[in-house]
Design an enzyme around this catalytic site. Structure first.
Site, PDB file in Angstrom:
ATOM      1  N   HIS A 467      39.717  38.358  32.792  1.00 28.19           N
ATOM      2  CA  HIS A 467      41.007  38.054  33.423  1.00 28.19           C
ATOM      3  C   HIS A 467      40.909  38.217  34.946  1.00 28.19           C
ATOM      4  O   HIS A 467      41.221  37.298  35.708  1.00 28.19           O
ATOM      5  CB  HIS A 467      42.087  38.978  32.853  1.00 28.19           C
ATOM      6  CG  HIS A 467      43.435  38.782  33.472  1.00 28.19           C
ATOM      7  ND1 HIS A 467      44.430  38.060  32.853  1.00 28.19           N
ATOM      8  CD2 HIS A 467      43.958  39.185  34.652  1.00 28.19           C
ATOM      9  CE1 HIS A 467      45.501  38.035  33.621  1.00 28.19           C
ATOM     10  NE2 HIS A 467      45.248  38.718  34.728  1.00 28.19           N
ATOM     11  N   GLU A 468      40.463  39.395  35.368  1.00 26.38           N
ATOM     12  CA  GLU A 468      40.402  39.659  36.806  1.00 26.38           C
ATOM     13  C   GLU A 468      39.385  38.754  37.476  1.00 26.38           C
ATOM     14  O   GLU A 468      39.558  38.354  38.625  1.00 26.38           O
ATOM     15  CB  GLU A 468      40.093  41.136  37.076  1.00 26.38           C
ATOM     16  CG  GLU A 468      41.165  42.103  36.566  1.00 26.38           C
ATOM     17  CD  GLU A 468      42.587  41.750  36.993  1.00 26.38           C
ATOM     18  OE1 GLU A 468      42.763  41.149  38.072  1.00 26.38           O
ATOM     19  OE2 GLU A 468      43.528  42.043  36.224  1.00 26.38           O
ATOM     20  N   HIS A 471      41.006  35.525  38.339  1.00 33.59           N
ATOM     21  CA  HIS A 471      41.702  35.617  39.633  1.00 33.59           C
ATOM     22  C   HIS A 471      40.687  35.538  40.777  1.00 33.59           C
ATOM     23  O   HIS A 471      40.928  34.887  41.796  1.00 33.59           O
ATOM     24  CB  HIS A 471      42.426  36.963  39.756  1.00 33.59           C
ATOM     25  CG  HIS A 471      43.712  37.072  39.003  1.00 33.59           C
ATOM     26  ND1 HIS A 471      44.738  36.160  39.137  1.00 33.59           N
ATOM     27  CD2 HIS A 471      44.174  38.020  38.141  1.00 33.59           C
ATOM     28  CE1 HIS A 471      45.765  36.547  38.365  1.00 33.59           C
ATOM     29  NE2 HIS A 471      45.443  37.658  37.744  1.00 33.59           N
ATOM     30  N   HIS A 474      39.709  32.144  41.549  1.00 33.75           N
ATOM     31  CA  HIS A 474      40.788  31.445  42.262  1.00 33.75           C
ATOM     32  C   HIS A 474      40.654  31.701  43.773  1.00 33.75           C
ATOM     33  O   HIS A 474      40.894  30.822  44.592  1.00 33.75           O
ATOM     34  CB  HIS A 474      42.133  31.961  41.731  1.00 33.75           C
ATOM     35  CG  HIS A 474      43.303  31.075  41.963  1.00 33.75           C
ATOM     36  ND1 HIS A 474      44.592  31.494  41.742  1.00 33.75           N
ATOM     37  CD2 HIS A 474      43.405  29.800  42.404  1.00 33.75           C
ATOM     38  CE1 HIS A 474      45.438  30.518  42.035  1.00 33.75           C
ATOM     39  NE2 HIS A 474      44.738  29.468  42.426  1.00 33.75           N
TER      40      HIS A 474
END
Ligand SMILES: [Zn+2]
Length: 683
Positions: A467-468, A471, A474
């Site tokens: 998940h992290e 990010h 991104h």
């Protein structure tokens, strides 16, 4: 006596020289940064030339470089490696920052220049990114109150200052209550706990200067596995009560009064700007647009999730009876019996897969997925300064071998780190003045391995890591010109799309078979265990969804009803939960006094639903790879990169999504993934 925050950095890739930076450097550096920024803004405002895009919008983008540099380092340390001195500085900085930003964001002359350009935007011959930047800049100033009367502005500034103070106060209280409590585990208190849990509990005790002891702490990564596995019902109750009472103990760390004041001030701010409620104000600038749209999505998920949880509750109570237990299922029993039921029904427990989920292997899986999708490569660098010896740094290169980013991973829990997991940056990508490569951080709170055992992750931890890292991608893939549109500078209800979407690869056989290897034998994850693991993923989703959606609903209620309705926070909580038919055995994932997402700052205020809004998109988006029959399909991956991961805030999010998927997102994929509706295969 030079201040390292005020000198040029001669480190590799001009990274912060952490070993030289001390708490006392921050205030003077902030002073200088505020002064520089103010002078830059004054120069824009007093420019005698007619406002144009370059002398106003671009000039604004170029301003405040030192402030960004100092803030980035400061907040990275406050989150990941704080100490009492730094937290004191934070109180001061929070106040100074508001005093610095208020007059800028409410500067009438500056806003007049921006408005003039905004009114004429159709005639300015701007690139699509410039057009978006002008719109976002105008909206930001407008929503900050730049168009208000002087009296209203004065009041707005007071409100902002007070809110900044309350936000810091809220998180310090929470940290205070978390640090103040531990449960020491004597030899007789360890029944059911895994060896790796006990090792982590010993490490936590050693860190608190209690060698040869073992303690449960109030970090989620300690509480959750304890509640799942401890056979001691009395201790589960103790830990559970302490965990859910954080910030609500009637002591100096109590957050109740802060909540009441925060809600009133937010409402007043919204009214000054012409909105009835804070939620109406907040959501106007989001993908969802209105409280009604948010409620519609949450209710659509709530109904099947609650039904699923109620059915599971019956099964758990039966299991208690089968074992000869003569008691009603309580909140501190749910995780324990759910785990037991999962072991019998899905024939799976977390402990069986943990030996295959070494941190090192899952990091490698994250990197390999990014390589297969976007061609990125990762090489560890030992020459980049870090804030703590546990922190690791990798250089990220693009498919054509170009330097693209540095990635910092700070994975282990420690007392100086706030709880949770997050991504942040020390420098954002931009191309306004040359190619600026980003410095991106992932901070997690995993338990450290001990002795000869490496750090082993639970399935939840492994998912968090992906998940992290989503990010982080991104931030690292960002390819925009203007700094304020970089990477994760997107709507809150869009920002979880790249992160949650990335989680999908973590649970794919193609990835697990390659990277999940037993830490002792090196043997790959057996097929049968893999199948049981994937099947078990849908287990207890009723509970998880109820925990989450109820928190999102109470956030929405707090901000869409008159603030006076929440004067008695406890009564308000009870009333909302009764209203939605919350099962007694499940509590909010974040009770109000612990709800840092919405009260330690306003980023997620009236926006906690964002995770689910993004989940509609991520479940739907992964479908594009499934439909292509290849989870690394090059054409889909290229669109994903160009439309979602690299475009930052330079496009309207809905337009970007439609460009990627060819249509708007549909929520069915989410319900299927969470096992809340029958799937064709399961039927
Ligand atoms: Zn996230």
């Amino acid at each position: 006596m030079s201040n390292p925050l005020l000198t040029a950095w001669s480190t590799p890739h001009e990274t912060p020289p952490f070993e030289q930076i001390k708490p006392e450097h921050f205030l003077p550096a902030f002073e200088q940064a505020f002064a520089d920024h103010k002078a830059e803004i004054d120069a824009i405002v007093s420019d005698p030339a007619k406002p144009d895009f370059d002398n106003t919008v671009t000039a604004l983008e170029r301003s405040g470089k030192l402030l960004q540099k100092v803030s980035a380092v400061f907040y990275a340390l406050v989150g990941a490696y704080s100490n009492p001195e730094l937290l004191e500085v934070e109180k001061e900085v929070a106040l100074r920052e508001t005093r610095h930003w208020n007059p800028i964001m409410m500067n009438a002359a500056l806003f007049a220049r921006i408005t003039r350009l905004h009114d004429a935007r159709a005639l300015l011959k701007l690139t699509p990114e410039q057009k978006r930047l002008l719109e976002r800049t105008w909206t930001r100033f407008h929503r900050a109150g730049a168009g208000l009367s002087d009296t209203a502005k004065t009041r707005m500034a007071e409100i902002n200052e007070r809110l900044a103070h309350l936000a810091t106060d809220f998180s310090h209280h929470l940290l205070g209550d978390e640090q103040a409590w531990t449960l020491e585990l004597g030899a007789e208190d360890r029944d059911g706990l895994s060896a790796s849990f006990v090792a982590a509990a010993e490490a936590a005790a050693a860190e608190r200067n209690r060698p040869d002891k073992a303690v449960v702490t109030l970090s989620r990564s300690s509480v959750e596995p304890f509640l799942q596995s401890s056979t001691r019902r009395d201790l589960r109750e103790k830990v559970y009560r302490a965990f859910t009472a954080r910030g609500d103990n009637g002591n100096a760390n109590d957050n109740t009064a802060d909540i009441v004041e925060i809600l009133k001030l937010r409402e007043e701010r919204a009214r000054l700007l012409g909105y009835d409620t804070y939620a109406a104000y907040r959501l106007e600038d989001s993908m969802a647009k209105t409280p009604a749209a948010v409620r519609e999505l949450l209710e659509r998920v709530w109904v099947p999730a609650r039904a699923k949880a109620m059915a599971d509750r019956g099964a758990l109570q039966e299991l208690i009876a089968e074992e000869g237990g003569n008691f009603q299922l309580a909140p501190w029993d749910w995780r324990f019996y759910a785990e037991k039921l999962r072991r019998t029904r899905a024939n799976f427990d977390d402990a069986s897969i943990k030996p295959y989920l070494a941190l090192e292997g899952i990091i490698a899986a994250c990197f390999d997925t990014a390589h297969q999708l976007f061609g990125l490569t990762f090489t560890e660098r030992k020459d980049v300064p870090v804030w703590h010896p546990d922190v690791r740094v990798w250089e990220v290169k693009s498919a054509d071998g170009r330097h693209q980013a540095l990635f910092y991973g700070d994975y282990f829990a420690r007392a100086s780190k706030r709880s949770g997991a997050w991504m942040t940056s020390l420098r954002d990508q931009q191309k306004l003045d040359g190619d600026v490569a980003p410095l991106i951080l992932n901070i997690c709170n995993f338990a450290k391995g001990s002795g000869s055992e490496p750090a082993l992750l639970s399935p939840d931890d492994a998912r968090t890591l992906f998940h992290e890292f989503g990010h982080a991608l991104h931030g690292m893939c960002s390819n925009v010109v203007y700094p304020s549109l970089s990477g994760t500078s997107v709507f809150t209800d869009f920002v979880e799309l790249p992160s949650q979407l990335y989680e999908h690869w973590q649970e794919r056989p193609e990835v697990l078979q390659k990277f999940a290897k037993h830490y002792q034998t090196g043997e790959p994850l057996p097929d049968d265990l893999l199948k049981r693991f994937l099947a078990a993923r849908k287990f207890n989703q009723g509970f998880a969804t109820v925990e989450y959606v109820s928190s999102a609903l109470i956030d929405l209620e707090f901000h869409s009803r008159p603030a006076a309705a929440a004067e008695d926070v406890h009564a308000f909580e009870t009333k909302v939960l009764e209203g939605i038919g919350m099962p007694d055995e499940i509590k909010l994932r974040h009770r109000p006094q612990q709800f840092g997402h919405i009260f330690s700052g306003d980023h997620y205020a009236a926006a906690y639903y964002s995770y689910m809004w993004s989940e509609v998109m991520d479940a739907d988006a992964f479908g594009a790879f499934e439909e292509a029959g290849n989870i690394f399909d090059p054409a889909v991956a290229k669109r994903l990169h160009d439309d979602i991961y690299s475009s930052g805030g330079s496009r309207d999010p809905e337009e970007a999504y439609v460009a990627f998927r060819g249509r708007k997102p549909e929520p069915e994929a989410l319900l299927r993934r969470r096992g809340l509706v029958e799937t064709p295969e399961a039927a």
